[in-house]
Motif scaffolding. Structure first.
Motif, PDB file in Angstrom:
ATOM      1  N   PRO A   1     -33.290   5.352 -82.713  1.00 46.86           N
ATOM      2  CA  PRO A   1     -33.855   6.472 -83.468  1.00 46.86           C
ATOM      3  C   PRO A   1     -33.443   7.795 -82.844  1.00 46.86           C
ATOM      4  CG  PRO A   1     -35.546   5.398 -82.159  1.00 46.86           C
ATOM      5  CD  PRO A   1     -34.298   4.595 -81.997  1.00 46.86           C
ATOM      6  N   ALA A   2     -32.883   8.698 -83.631  1.00 44.85           N
ATOM      7  CA  ALA A   2     -32.519  10.023 -83.154  1.00 44.85           C
ATOM      8  C   ALA A   2     -33.708  10.969 -83.273  1.00 44.85           C
ATOM      9  CB  ALA A   2     -31.340  10.576 -83.953  1.00 44.85           C
ATOM     10  N   ALA A   3     -34.537  10.735 -84.249  1.00 48.96           N
ATOM     11  CA  ALA A   3     -35.750  11.519 -84.498  1.00 48.96           C
ATOM     12  C   ALA A   3     -36.661  10.627 -85.321  1.00 48.96           C
ATOM     13  CB  ALA A   3     -35.395  12.806 -85.241  1.00 48.96           C
ATOM     14  N   PRO A   4     -37.936  10.948 -85.392  1.00 48.70           N
ATOM     15  CA  PRO A   4     -38.831  10.112 -86.192  1.00 48.70           C
ATOM     16  C   PRO A   4     -38.307   9.930 -87.611  1.00 48.70           C
ATOM     17  CG  PRO A   4     -40.087  11.704 -84.924  1.00 48.70           C
ATOM     18  CD  PRO A   4     -38.628  12.055 -84.753  1.00 48.70           C
ATOM     19  N   GLY A   5     -38.128   8.689 -88.006  1.00 53.86           N
ATOM     20  CA  GLY A   5     -37.668   8.394 -89.352  1.00 53.86           C
ATOM     21  C   GLY A   5     -36.171   8.466 -89.548  1.00 53.86           C
TER      22      GLY A   5
ATOM     23  N   ASP B   1     -22.454   9.353 -78.207  1.00 55.92           N
ATOM     24  CA  ASP B   1     -21.336   9.177 -77.295  1.00 55.92           C
ATOM     25  C   ASP B   1     -21.800   9.329 -75.837  1.00 55.92           C
ATOM     26  OD1 ASP B   1     -20.421  12.191 -76.376  1.00 55.92           O
ATOM     27  OD2 ASP B   1     -21.411  12.129 -78.330  1.00 55.92           O
ATOM     28  N   PRO B   2     -21.015   8.850 -74.868  1.00 60.90           N
ATOM     29  CA  PRO B   2     -21.426   8.905 -73.459  1.00 60.90           C
ATOM     30  C   PRO B   2     -21.764  10.310 -72.962  1.00 60.90           C
ATOM     31  CG  PRO B   2     -19.580   7.414 -73.696  1.00 60.90           C
ATOM     32  CD  PRO B   2     -19.769   8.085 -75.028  1.00 60.90           C
ATOM     33  N   ALA B   3     -21.028  11.313 -73.382  1.00 59.85           N
ATOM     34  CA  ALA B   3     -21.309  12.678 -72.912  1.00 59.85           C
ATOM     35  C   ALA B   3     -22.691  13.138 -73.375  1.00 59.85           C
ATOM     36  CB  ALA B   3     -20.238  13.641 -73.410  1.00 59.85           C
ATOM     37  N   THR B   4     -23.067  12.802 -74.603  1.00 57.79           N
ATOM     38  CA  THR B   4     -24.385  13.166 -75.119  1.00 57.79           C
ATOM     39  C   THR B   4     -25.475  12.435 -74.351  1.00 57.79           C
ATOM     40  OG1 THR B   4     -23.480  13.578 -77.310  1.00 57.79           O
ATOM     41  CG2 THR B   4     -25.850  13.200 -77.177  1.00 57.79           C
ATOM     42  N   ARG B   5     -25.259  11.150 -74.063  1.00 54.12           N
ATOM     43  CA  ARG B   5     -26.247  10.382 -73.304  1.00 54.12           C
ATOM     44  C   ARG B   5     -26.414  10.946 -71.898  1.00 54.12           C
ATOM     45  NH1 ARG B   5     -23.635   6.076 -76.093  1.00 54.12           N
ATOM     46  NH2 ARG B   5     -22.412   5.599 -74.252  1.00 54.12           N
ATOM     47  N   ILE B   6     -25.313  11.332 -71.271  1.00 58.55           N
ATOM     48  CA  ILE B   6     -25.381  11.905 -69.921  1.00 58.55           C
ATOM     49  C   ILE B   6     -26.115  13.244 -69.959  1.00 58.55           C
ATOM     50  CG2 ILE B   6     -24.023  12.892 -68.037  1.00 58.55           C
ATOM     51  CD1 ILE B   6     -21.975  10.620 -68.596  1.00 58.55           C
ATOM     52  N   ALA B   7     -25.805  14.081 -70.950  1.00 59.48           N
ATOM     53  CA  ALA B   7     -26.490  15.375 -71.071  1.00 59.48           C
ATOM     54  C   ALA B   7     -27.986  15.179 -71.270  1.00 59.48           C
ATOM     55  CB  ALA B   7     -25.895  16.175 -72.226  1.00 59.48           C
ATOM     56  N   ARG B   8     -28.370  14.222 -72.099  1.00 60.40           N
ATOM     57  CA  ARG B   8     -29.794  13.940 -72.323  1.00 60.40           C
ATOM     58  C   ARG B   8     -30.452  13.436 -71.035  1.00 60.40           C
ATOM     59  NH1 ARG B   8     -29.540  10.902 -78.192  1.00 60.40           N
ATOM     60  NH2 ARG B   8     -29.047  12.763 -79.406  1.00 60.40           N
ATOM     61  N   ALA B   9     -29.752  12.572 -70.302  1.00 63.21           N
ATOM     62  CA  ALA B   9     -30.302  12.042 -69.052  1.00 63.21           C
ATOM     63  C   ALA B   9     -30.469  13.147 -68.017  1.00 63.21           C
ATOM     64  CB  ALA B   9     -29.406  10.933 -68.502  1.00 63.21           C
ATOM     65  N   LEU B  10     -29.488  14.055 -67.929  1.00 59.83           N
ATOM     66  CA  LEU B  10     -29.609  15.175 -66.985  1.00 59.83           C
ATOM     67  C   LEU B  10     -30.775  16.081 -67.360  1.00 59.83           C
ATOM     68  CD1 LEU B  10     -25.863  16.103 -66.396  1.00 59.83           C
ATOM     69  CD2 LEU B  10     -27.450  15.101 -64.741  1.00 59.83           C
ATOM     70  N   ASP B  11     -30.952  16.328 -68.645  1.00 57.03           N
ATOM     71  CA  ASP B  11     -32.085  17.144 -69.079  1.00 57.03           C
ATOM     72  C   ASP B  11     -33.406  16.444 -68.758  1.00 57.03           C
ATOM     73  OD1 ASP B  11     -33.273  19.440 -70.526  1.00 57.03           O
ATOM     74  OD2 ASP B  11     -33.887  17.887 -71.959  1.00 57.03           O
ATOM     75  N   HIS B  12     -33.472  15.150 -69.010  1.00 57.97           N
ATOM     76  CA  HIS B  12     -34.678  14.382 -68.683  1.00 57.97           C
ATOM     77  C   HIS B  12     -34.918  14.392 -67.173  1.00 57.97           C
ATOM     78  CE1 HIS B  12     -37.761  11.323 -68.875  1.00 57.97           C
ATOM     79  NE2 HIS B  12     -37.096  10.627 -67.964  1.00 57.97           N
ATOM     80  N   GLY B  13     -33.857  14.238 -66.389  1.00 60.51           N
ATOM     81  CA  GLY B  13     -33.983  14.277 -64.932  1.00 60.51           C
ATOM     82  C   GLY B  13     -34.473  15.622 -64.435  1.00 60.51           C
TER      83      GLY B  13
ATOM     84  N   ALA C   1     -24.798   6.485 -68.936  1.00 58.22           N
ATOM     85  CA  ALA C   1     -23.701   6.610 -69.889  1.00 58.22           C
ATOM     86  C   ALA C   1     -23.631   5.404 -70.817  1.00 58.22           C
ATOM     87  CB  ALA C   1     -22.383   6.766 -69.144  1.00 58.22           C
ATOM     88  N   ALA C   2     -24.441   4.373 -70.527  1.00 61.45           N
ATOM     89  CA  ALA C   2     -24.462   3.130 -71.290  1.00 61.45           C
ATOM     90  C   ALA C   2     -23.077   2.506 -71.353  1.00 61.45           C
ATOM     91  CB  ALA C   2     -25.044   3.345 -72.685  1.00 61.45           C
ATOM     92  N   VAL C   3     -22.420   2.478 -70.214  1.00 57.55           N
ATOM     93  CA  VAL C   3     -21.109   1.860 -70.122  1.00 57.55           C
ATOM     94  C   VAL C   3     -21.288   0.365 -70.317  1.00 57.55           C
ATOM     95  CG1 VAL C   3     -19.158   1.428 -68.594  1.00 57.55           C
ATOM     96  CG2 VAL C   3     -20.291   3.652 -68.580  1.00 57.55           C
ATOM     97  N   SER C   4     -20.484  -0.213 -71.159  1.00 56.00           N
ATOM     98  CA  SER C   4     -20.619  -1.630 -71.443  1.00 56.00           C
ATOM     99  C   SER C   4     -19.261  -2.213 -71.782  1.00 56.00           C
ATOM    100  CB  SER C   4     -21.599  -1.832 -72.594  1.00 56.00           C
ATOM    101  OG  SER C   4     -21.118  -1.186 -73.747  1.00 56.00           O
ATOM    102  N   CYS C   5     -19.264  -3.409 -72.250  1.00 52.59           N
ATOM    103  CA  CYS C   5     -18.027  -4.057 -72.646  1.00 52.59           C
ATOM    104  C   CYS C   5     -17.409  -3.301 -73.821  1.00 52.59           C
ATOM    105  CB  CYS C   5     -18.292  -5.497 -73.058  1.00 52.59           C
ATOM    106  SG  CYS C   5     -18.908  -6.501 -71.711  1.00 52.59           S
TER     107      CYS C   5
END
Length: 116
Positions: free
Chosen positions: A47-51, A58-70, A33-37
């Protein structure tokens, strides 16, 4: 686990089951979730896509991407085991996602397992 009906169905079309395969991945939820200060989540660009460069999702998007990668990683590990056994495919796959809460001394984790 392959049911008796599944085993019979596979054999009836000429295939021979060679074994059960498994793939898993575990990752800490906080780093996903990249929780930080407070106020630092937009301190860098990714980079979201090349170029194309955008702010950090946002954290929900990062978590969804991590679950898909997992999920993809667990399935890739499972298919690798299938190949190592000499199998040609996986039947009866199940995917399980388990979140384990953290406390003051351990981080919360997400475990994804694929079995077939």
């Amino acid at each position: 686990m392959l049911s008796a009906e599944g085993f019979a169905a596979i054999r009836s079309v000429g295939f021979e089951p060679v074994g059960q395969v498994f793939g898993a991945v575990v990752f800490p939820l906080a780093s996903t979730a990249a929780v930080s200060c407070p106020g630092t989540t937009m301190a860098f660009l990714v980079p979201a896509a090349p170029g194309v460069v955008t702010g950090v999702p946002d954290p929900a998007t990062r978590i969804a991407r991590a679950l898909d990668h997992g999920r993809r990683t667990a399935i890739a590990r499972m298919t690798g085991e299938c190949s190592d056994l000499g199998g040609h495919g996986i039947v009866g796959t199940s995917l399980q996602v388990i979140e384990t809460g953290g406390d003051s001394s351990t981080a919360a984790t997400v475990t994804l397992t694929a079995l077939g």
